[in-house]
Design a protein around this motif. Structure first.
Motif, PDB file in Angstrom:
ATOM      1  N   ASP A  93       0.844  -1.183   0.000  1.00 55.08           N
ATOM      2  CA  ASP A  93       0.000   0.000   0.000  1.00 55.08           C
ATOM      3  C   ASP A  93       0.887   1.243   0.000  1.00 55.08           C
ATOM      4  O   ASP A  93       2.078   1.175   0.327  1.00 55.08           O
ATOM      5  CB  ASP A  93      -0.925   0.016   1.222  1.00 55.08           C
ATOM      6  N   LEU A  95       0.471   5.583   0.939  1.00 56.70           N
ATOM      7  CA  LEU A  95      -0.377   6.672   1.435  1.00 56.70           C
ATOM      8  C   LEU A  95       0.238   8.009   1.052  1.00 56.70           C
ATOM      9  O   LEU A  95       1.401   8.288   1.354  1.00 56.70           O
ATOM     10  CB  LEU A  95      -0.515   6.574   2.953  1.00 56.70           C
ATOM     11  N   GLU A 140      -5.380   8.371   8.792  1.00 57.35           N
ATOM     12  CA  GLU A 140      -5.713   7.380   7.765  1.00 57.35           C
ATOM     13  C   GLU A 140      -4.920   6.090   7.965  1.00 57.35           C
ATOM     14  O   GLU A 140      -5.463   4.981   7.852  1.00 57.35           O
ATOM     15  CB  GLU A 140      -5.415   7.954   6.375  1.00 57.35           C
ATOM     16  N   ALA A 141      -3.612   6.235   8.220  1.00 60.47           N
ATOM     17  CA  ALA A 141      -2.781   5.049   8.419  1.00 60.47           C
ATOM     18  C   ALA A 141      -3.261   4.240   9.608  1.00 60.47           C
ATOM     19  O   ALA A 141      -3.327   2.994   9.562  1.00 60.47           O
ATOM     20  CB  ALA A 141      -1.321   5.477   8.612  1.00 60.47           C
ATOM     21  N   ARG A 144      -6.610   2.281   8.931  1.00 60.69           N
ATOM     22  CA  ARG A 144      -6.516   1.115   8.058  1.00 60.69           C
ATOM     23  C   ARG A 144      -5.611   0.029   8.632  1.00 60.69           C
ATOM     24  O   ARG A 144      -5.903  -1.170   8.481  1.00 60.69           O
ATOM     25  CB  ARG A 144      -6.016   1.525   6.674  1.00 60.69           C
ATOM     26  N   TRP A 256      -5.023   7.072  -0.426  1.00 62.13           N
ATOM     27  CA  TRP A 256      -4.338   5.791  -0.630  1.00 62.13           C
ATOM     28  C   TRP A 256      -4.121   5.587  -2.127  1.00 62.13           C
ATOM     29  O   TRP A 256      -5.036   5.790  -2.925  1.00 62.13           O
ATOM     30  CB  TRP A 256      -5.158   4.633  -0.062  1.00 62.13           C
ATOM     31  N   ARG A 257      -2.920   5.218  -2.503  1.00 63.27           N
ATOM     32  CA  ARG A 257      -2.597   4.991  -3.919  1.00 63.27           C
ATOM     33  C   ARG A 257      -1.935   3.622  -4.070  1.00 63.27           C
ATOM     34  O   ARG A 257      -1.396   3.067  -3.104  1.00 63.27           O
ATOM     35  CB  ARG A 257      -1.654   6.085  -4.433  1.00 63.27           C
TER      36      ARG A 257
END
Length: 564
Positions: A93, A95, A140-141, A144, A256-257
């Motif tokens: 992942d 971010l 965000e981290a 998730r 997220w990319r």
């Protein structure tokens, strides 16, 4: 031979002296977990989270907030960054919590009526700041991938800010050097940072920052982007002529990319996609390097350095034209990473002569078929790995503290192309792809990267250093996978850098082996010494054949590895 030419040759030969750094040095080795950051107290904070059962993301959050306290010139809550993750089960992942241009920004905001750039307007002061992304990114981290309660991850930073911490010699010197800017660009005197002369061992206490961190601990994202902290940010903007509003703060989102991946020999590369330019550039450099016998040519010899520099020229030319925020500009990622395209770019490299940068332009990749930073690397006992690069851009960012909140604002707006073709503070040229637009993320050189070997975790690496980040990470990877250095030796090793424009090789003193600088000069390269501070600062972790971990902490700073 003229006197000027003789003096130049003596200076050139001076670059070939010996570095006082051991290329065979092995760093801290641990059995289970490792944290490498720019400051010993931040490394210790991350390691304690891992010892208490937290995972790599938990430790990264604790490190991010600790760095905002003990490493204020780059660690931050008023900036942004990128995070690359590899879970033990192979999940990948990335971010993106890069800053954004405020909604009131426009492409000509740093130009005068004649269309000329207004000096320092995009670098110092309130108008230089983009909308911060760090707090949103950490939230965000955690949502998730975090496993420990959020308040427990922010608390170590609060304690450091409340109780104070001793300054290192380097940090004391940097505070002294920027005192005049702190006085000039702040609307209210930041007394807590304005001691007449800081020295090593002085205690720095940051009580306003502690209260800001408490709001983040208690309210998460809302503790920064809403309420008292948001009020303080907007009030600071209004006093200083900045343009960040409450609407900008509430609208900010971390994204997220999908990470970029590539297979190069036995190694899998996992790195950051745009708006990082680092991932694309790094894969291009490593792909191109694979076609030359760099191991047989040896480390930093004339042939090795020449090919690396020629590769860097072409990659940075592509960066200037093709890279920007993918939410605003269709970046030709697949075309830029196509091995056939990369090798076409390499076809013009002569092993005998340097290519003039004026003769190099960006390539035309096939369309797809479908300064100042800090870096930290973490591996937890389960084998999860996190590579994070975070920044305020320049040292201490815009030098503006949010009065009453105690933290610095970034000057990331300078990372846009404030005028196409005009170099930013790192000398990087940009084009339309990276022009300013409301809500747009500025292009970055940050290159957090993870390597696999035969499908298993092998290395976690990244660096600080503005435009030199890419070449720093590139050289460290080659030092390990081609030249067989240990992690610490690879980080210690002297570095050089070329970014297409200006057309010269920037070299640390002693980075080039005996005679290499002279050999490069005969090929037509210009070699200039980095005046101070070194090139880049890196934090790396290498998985050894027996599964233990070796940390590489950069001797150019106060960096430290910690683990168990």
């Amino acid at each position: 031979m003229t006197v000027k030419r003789i003096v130049f040759l003596f200076a050139l030969l001076g670059l070939t002296g010996c570095l006082d750094r051991d290329l065979d040095e092995v760093g801290l080795i641990t059995d289970e977990a490792m944290v490498v950051t720019a400051h010993p107290l931040a490394s210790a904070a991350g390691a304690r989270i891992l010892q208490r059962g937290g995972n790599a993301v938990d430790a990264a959050i604790a490190v991010q907030f600790a760095l905002a306290v003990v490493y204020p010139d780059a660690g931050n809550i008023g900036g942004g960054g990128f995070l690359v993750l590899r879970q033990q089960d192979g999940t990948l992942d990335a971010l993106d919590y890069r800053e954004k241009a405020p909604l009131a920004a426009d492409r000509d905001m740093y130009l005068n009526e004649e269309g000329e750039v207004i000096e320092n307007l995009s670098v110092l002061g309130h108008l230089a700041a983009g909308v911060p992304g760090t707090v949103a990114g950490m939230v965000e981290a955690h949502e998730r991938y975090g496993s420990m309660p959020w308040p427990e991850l922010v608390q170590p930073a609060i304690e450091l800010a409340t109780n104070g911490f001793p300054l290192t010699e380097k940090e004391a010197r940097k505070l002294n050097e920027r005192r005049a800017d702190f006085l000039t660009y702040n609307t209210r005197r930041p007394e807590f940072i304005l001691k007449d002369h800081w020295k090593e061992g002085d205690i720095l206490q940051l009580l306003d920052l502690a209260r800001t961190l408490e709001r983040i601990r208690d309210r998460g994202r809302a503790g920064f982007y809403e309420g008292p902290t948001a009020d303080l940010i907007v009030a600071e903007m209004e006093r200083g002529g900045g343009i960040i509003t409450k609407e900008d703060l509430t609208a900010y989102d971390a994204v997220w990319r999908d990470p970029l991946t590539a297979e190069i020999g036995d190694y899998g590369i996992i790195t950051m996609p745009p708006p990082s330019s680092g991932g694309i550039a790094l894969i291009q450099l490593l792909t191109l390097s694979e076609d030359y016998p760099l191991d047989a040519w040896d480390w930093n010899t004339v042939k090795t350095a020449h090919v690396m520099v020629e590769a860097e020229k072409r990659v940075y030319a592509d960066r200037a034209k093709h890279l920007g925020d993918p939410d605003f500009y269709e970046v030709p990622v697949a075309g830029l990473l196509n091995p056939a395209y990369i090798r076409r770019r390499a076809a013009s490299i002569s092993l005998e002569d340097a290519t003039d940068s004026d003769d190099i332009s960006a390539g035309v990749p096939a369309p797809p078929e479908s300064p100042h930073t800090t870096h930290y690397s973490i591996v937890d006992p389960a084998g999860n790995a996190v590579s994070v690069t975070t920044t305020l851009n320049s040292n201490f960012g815009s030098t503006v503290f949010v009065a009453g909140a105690g933290f610095l604002l970034n000057n990331e707006m300078d990372d846009f192309s404030i005028k196409p073709g005009y170099p930013n503070s790192f000398g990087l040229i940009g084009g339309e792809a990276n022009a300013i637009a409301p809500g747009k993320r500025m292009l970055s050189s940050m290159s957090p990267t993870i390597l696999e070997r035969n499908g298993e975790l092998f290395m976690v690496i990244g660096a600080m250093g503005g435009s030199t980040i890419i070449t720093t990470v590139y050289q460290i990877i080659l030092n390990v996978i081609v030249h067989d250095f240990p992690m610490q030796g690879a980080v210690n090793a002297g570095r050089f850098h070329h970014q297409w424009k200006p057309d010269w090789i920037l070299s640390e003193w002693g980075a080039l082996g005996p005679g290499t600088a002279l050999g490069l000069w005969w090929k037509g390269h210009k070699v200039v010494p980095k005046p101070s501070g070194g090139i880049g600062r890196a934090a790396g972790i290498l998985v050894l054949p027996d599964g233990r971990l070796e940390g590489g902490a950069d001797p150019r700073g106060d960096d430290a590895a910690a683990g168990f």
